[in-house]
Motif scaffolding. Structure first.
Motif, PDB file in Angstrom:
ATOM      1  N   GLY A   1     -32.839 -64.307 -16.063  1.00  0.00           N
ATOM      2  CA  GLY A   1     -32.510 -63.041 -15.411  1.00  0.00           C
ATOM      3  C   GLY A   1     -31.379 -63.195 -14.410  1.00  0.00           C
ATOM      4  O   GLY A   1     -30.460 -62.370 -14.350  1.00  0.00           O
ATOM      5  N   LEU A   2     -31.418 -64.273 -13.629  1.00  0.00           N
ATOM      6  CA  LEU A   2     -30.343 -64.525 -12.671  1.00  0.00           C
ATOM      7  C   LEU A   2     -29.025 -64.821 -13.380  1.00  0.00           C
ATOM      8  O   LEU A   2     -27.959 -64.421 -12.902  1.00  0.00           O
ATOM      9  CB  LEU A   2     -30.720 -65.685 -11.743  1.00  0.00           C
TER      10      LEU A   2
ATOM     11  N   PRO B   1     -22.871 -62.115 -13.133  1.00  0.00           N
ATOM     12  CA  PRO B   1     -21.606 -61.369 -13.095  1.00  0.00           C
ATOM     13  C   PRO B   1     -21.661 -60.164 -12.166  1.00  0.00           C
ATOM     14  O   PRO B   1     -20.688 -59.871 -11.462  1.00  0.00           O
ATOM     15  CB  PRO B   1     -21.402 -60.924 -14.548  1.00  0.00           C
ATOM     16  N   VAL B   2     -22.800 -59.489 -12.137  1.00  0.00           N
ATOM     17  CA  VAL B   2     -22.933 -58.312 -11.266  1.00  0.00           C
ATOM     18  C   VAL B   2     -22.875 -58.737  -9.801  1.00  0.00           C
ATOM     19  O   VAL B   2     -22.168 -58.137  -8.981  1.00  0.00           O
ATOM     20  CB  VAL B   2     -24.253 -57.566 -11.570  1.00  0.00           C
ATOM     21  N   LEU B   3     -23.609 -59.799  -9.468  1.00  0.00           N
ATOM     22  CA  LEU B   3     -23.615 -60.273  -8.081  1.00  0.00           C
ATOM     23  C   LEU B   3     -22.235 -60.754  -7.646  1.00  0.00           C
ATOM     24  O   LEU B   3     -21.806 -60.502  -6.511  1.00  0.00           O
ATOM     25  CB  LEU B   3     -24.649 -61.393  -7.921  1.00  0.00           C
ATOM     26  N   LEU B   4     -21.525 -61.443  -8.535  1.00  0.00           N
ATOM     27  CA  LEU B   4     -20.182 -61.902  -8.184  1.00  0.00           C
ATOM     28  C   LEU B   4     -19.192 -60.743  -8.110  1.00  0.00           C
ATOM     29  O   LEU B   4     -18.232 -60.804  -7.345  1.00  0.00           O
ATOM     30  CB  LEU B   4     -19.722 -62.967  -9.176  1.00  0.00           C
ATOM     31  N   GLN B   5     -19.406 -59.697  -8.867  1.00  0.00           N
ATOM     32  CA  GLN B   5     -18.557 -58.511  -8.758  1.00  0.00           C
ATOM     33  C   GLN B   5     -18.754 -57.857  -7.398  1.00  0.00           C
ATOM     34  O   GLN B   5     -17.788 -57.408  -6.767  1.00  0.00           O
ATOM     35  CB  GLN B   5     -18.891 -57.511  -9.884  1.00  0.00           C
ATOM     36  N   VAL B   6     -19.997 -57.816  -6.913  1.00  0.00           N
ATOM     37  CA  VAL B   6     -20.276 -57.291  -5.580  1.00  0.00           C
ATOM     38  C   VAL B   6     -19.591 -58.154  -4.533  1.00  0.00           C
ATOM     39  O   VAL B   6     -18.976 -57.654  -3.594  1.00  0.00           O
ATOM     40  CB  VAL B   6     -21.798 -57.205  -5.335  1.00  0.00           C
TER      41      VAL B   6
ATOM     42  N   ARG C   1     -18.076 -67.364 -11.846  1.00  0.00           N
ATOM     43  CA  ARG C   1     -19.047 -66.644 -12.681  1.00  0.00           C
ATOM     44  C   ARG C   1     -19.446 -67.489 -13.892  1.00  0.00           C
ATOM     45  O   ARG C   1     -20.627 -67.618 -14.220  1.00  0.00           O
ATOM     46  CB  ARG C   1     -18.457 -65.316 -13.130  1.00  0.00           C
ATOM     47  N   ALA C   2     -18.468 -68.072 -14.542  1.00  0.00           N
ATOM     48  CA  ALA C   2     -18.750 -68.887 -15.728  1.00  0.00           C
ATOM     49  C   ALA C   2     -19.598 -70.110 -15.368  1.00  0.00           C
ATOM     50  O   ALA C   2     -20.560 -70.442 -16.074  1.00  0.00           O
ATOM     51  CB  ALA C   2     -17.446 -69.317 -16.389  1.00  0.00           C
TER      52      ALA C   2
ATOM     53  N   LEU D   1     -27.191 -71.796 -14.394  1.00  0.00           N
ATOM     54  CA  LEU D   1     -28.471 -71.083 -14.409  1.00  0.00           C
ATOM     55  C   LEU D   1     -29.099 -71.075 -15.800  1.00  0.00           C
ATOM     56  O   LEU D   1     -30.312 -71.249 -15.946  1.00  0.00           O
ATOM     57  CB  LEU D   1     -28.292 -69.651 -13.907  1.00  0.00           C
ATOM     58  N   ALA D   2     -28.288 -70.895 -16.827  1.00  0.00           N
ATOM     59  CA  ALA D   2     -28.823 -70.914 -18.189  1.00  0.00           C
ATOM     60  C   ALA D   2     -29.349 -72.296 -18.553  1.00  0.00           C
ATOM     61  O   ALA D   2     -30.393 -72.419 -19.205  1.00  0.00           O
ATOM     62  CB  ALA D   2     -27.758 -70.460 -19.179  1.00  0.00           C
ATOM     63  N   ALA D   3     -28.660 -73.341 -18.117  1.00  0.00           N
ATOM     64  CA  ALA D   3     -29.118 -74.701 -18.409  1.00  0.00           C
ATOM     65  C   ALA D   3     -30.435 -74.997 -17.706  1.00  0.00           C
ATOM     66  O   ALA D   3     -31.361 -75.575 -18.306  1.00  0.00           O
ATOM     67  CB  ALA D   3     -28.051 -75.709 -17.985  1.00  0.00           C
TER      68      ALA D   3
END
Length: 123
Positions: free
Chosen positions: A105-106, A111-116, A58-59, A65-67
């Motif tokens: 946005g991604l 975190p939500v997608l990795l929680q799924v 996740r990290a 993605l932020a970069a």
């Protein structure tokens, strides 16, 4: 003020001057390091639990993605600043800005997608 092909070429060269070293660093980090010779001692592999792996993943994903989104945001600003009223350059800037917003946005949704994903594989 219209942009000349020489000006566009200068911008491309500037982008390549930044992108080429970044690509080199990325390639160097992606390649595996040379293995050390076997010392004969017992080797114990330390494996993390699934929640730890998911948290690390996740990290990394959020950071990457932020970069990338930040890179697109900077490119959008450069395109917009150098457009000089050229509609095609303004459209290119808007596209880069949209891509930056999608990237952010991604990064927020990672975190939500990795929680799924963690719920699917169990952990």
């Amino acid at each position: 003020m219209s942009r000349t092909p020489h000006h566009t070429l200068r911008i491309r060269r500037l982008v390549l001057r930044v992108a080429a070293p970044l690509a080199g660093v990325g390639l160097a980090l992606a390649l595996p390091h040379a293995a050390f010779a076997d010392s004969g001692a017992t080797v114990q592999l330390a494996a993390n639990s699934l929640p730890v792996v998911i948290a690390n993943l996740r990290a990394w994903i959020m950071g990457i993605l932020a970069a990338i989104a930040t890179l697109f945001l900077v490119l959008a600003g450069v395109y917009w600043a150098t457009a000089g009223g050229d509609p095609s350059q303004v459209d290119k800037a808007k596209l880069a800005l949209r891509n930056a917003l999608i990237g952010y946005g991604l990064a927020v949704l990672a975190p939500v997608l990795l929680q799924v994903l963690q719920g699917i594989v169990g952990g």
